[in-house]
Design a protein around this motif. Structure first.
Motif, PDB file in Angstrom:
ATOM      1  N   VAL A   7      86.979  34.722  -6.273  1.00  0.00           N
ATOM      2  CA  VAL A   7      85.662  34.999  -7.125  1.00  0.00           C
ATOM      3  C   VAL A   7      85.953  35.583  -8.667  1.00  0.00           C
ATOM      4  N   GLU A   9      84.530  36.915 -11.886  1.00  0.00           N
ATOM      5  CA  GLU A   9      83.345  37.290 -12.475  1.00  0.00           C
ATOM      6  C   GLU A   9      83.871  38.652 -13.263  1.00  0.00           C
ATOM      7  N   ASP A  10      83.426  38.955 -14.525  1.00  0.00           N
ATOM      8  CA  ASP A  10      84.053  39.752 -15.147  1.00  0.00           C
ATOM      9  C   ASP A  10      82.908  41.032 -15.068  1.00  0.00           C
ATOM     10  N   VAL A  14      78.393  42.800 -10.304  1.00  0.00           N
ATOM     11  CA  VAL A  14      78.164  41.437  -9.942  1.00  0.00           C
ATOM     12  C   VAL A  14      79.350  41.058  -8.934  1.00  0.00           C
ATOM     13  N   ARG A  15      80.452  41.107  -9.501  1.00  0.00           N
ATOM     14  CA  ARG A  15      81.711  40.858  -8.740  1.00  0.00           C
ATOM     15  C   ARG A  15      81.580  41.447  -7.268  1.00  0.00           C
ATOM     16  N   GLU A  33      90.282  38.388  -6.382  1.00  0.00           N
ATOM     17  CA  GLU A  33      89.018  38.678  -7.233  1.00  0.00           C
ATOM     18  C   GLU A  33      89.899  38.793  -8.750  1.00  0.00           C
ATOM     19  N   ASP A  55      82.230  32.366 -12.884  1.00  0.00           N
ATOM     20  CA  ASP A  55      81.372  32.797 -13.843  1.00  0.00           C
ATOM     21  C   ASP A  55      81.341  31.887 -15.163  1.00  0.00           C
ATOM     22  N   LEU A  58      83.236  34.213 -19.055  1.00  0.00           N
ATOM     23  CA  LEU A  58      84.370  34.916 -18.805  1.00  0.00           C
ATOM     24  C   LEU A  58      85.007  35.229 -20.235  1.00  0.00           C
ATOM     25  N   GLY A  63      84.743  29.791 -18.207  1.00  0.00           N
ATOM     26  CA  GLY A  63      84.460  29.505 -16.955  1.00  0.00           C
ATOM     27  C   GLY A  63      84.766  27.776 -16.819  1.00  0.00           C
ATOM     28  N   THR A  83      76.204  30.836 -12.687  1.00  0.00           N
ATOM     29  CA  THR A  83      75.866  31.313 -13.853  1.00  0.00           C
ATOM     30  C   THR A  83      74.187  31.760 -13.914  1.00  0.00           C
ATOM     31  N   LYS A 105      72.964  32.351 -10.512  1.00  0.00           N
ATOM     32  CA  LYS A 105      73.189  33.653 -10.019  1.00  0.00           C
ATOM     33  C   LYS A 105      72.079  34.243  -9.296  1.00  0.00           C
TER      34      LYS A 105
END
Length: 202
Positions: A7, A9-10, A14-15, A33, A55, A58, A63, A83, A105
């Motif tokens: 995964v 995701e910044d 959310v991550r 992650e 995502d 990033l 991404g 997204t 998302k």
């Protein structure tokens, strides 16, 4: 068989939510992650990732750039772009980057798990509403070179930096930007960047 997932995701909250949702699935294991595009390739290699959920926005490599890099260097890894940008032009860019799936998302949790299973099985999973909308979008009027110049400008680089990065003269960069503004019927460069971003072209 358990699907090994990375995964990228910044946003930490959310991550964390994505990882928590995926861990509820008995056939999905989150093995890595990361918070930036630069970390994706080494992390995927080290963790023997099968599906990378990425995502689109990033830090570092974006991404789609990271997905393209994965496709070229670890072709066995399937990529699912996640997204909040529900713009058909973004879908076109994602498909051009050879991603395996594209999901918004705000999709239901079960849709995410099913998309992971689908891309792991070799299918291309694309959000249905977005795919239909893509048929109606206006084609990008910019050439690939113009898109490169605008993307570099959107990153906050000045004309000199764009010229060096794109191996062009500063005069050529200025000419490109003038043409871009004209083609997009924009008021100025900032407006051109806004239009291109909203259309998913950069």
């Amino acid at each position: 068989m358990v699907i090994r997932v990375l995964v990228a995701e910044d946003m930490h909250i959310v991550r964390g939510a994505l990882v928590a949702l995926l861990r509820l699935e008995p056939d999905i294991e989150v093995v890595s992650e990361v918070a930036s595009g630069d970390e994706i390739l080494p992390a995927a290699r080290d963790s023997r990732t099968q599906v990378a959920i990425i995502d689109i926005d990033l830090p570092g490599k974006d991404g789609l750039t990271a997905a393209t890099e994965l496709h070229e260097q670890l072709p066995e890894v399937r990529t699912l772009i996640l997204t909040s940008l529900g713009r058909p032009g973004t879908l076109r860019r994602a498909l051009a980057a050879k991603v395996s799936g594209f999901l918004l998302k705000d999709a239901p949790a079960e849709k995410l798990a099913n998309a992971v299973r689908g891309v792991a099985a070799g299918r291309r999973m694309v959000d249905g509403d977005l795919a239909l909308a893509a048929w109606d979008t206006v084609e990008c009027p910019l050439t690939p070179r113009e898109i490169d110049v605008l993307r570099l400008t959107a990153e906050g680089r000045d004309t000199l930096e764009v010229a060096a990065k794109a191996f062009l003269s500063t005069g050529t960069v200025r000419n490109y930007l003038t043409t871009i503004v004209s083609k997009l019927n924009a008021r100025n460069r900032v407006d051109a960047i806004r239009i291109a971003k909203e259309s998913g072209w950069i």
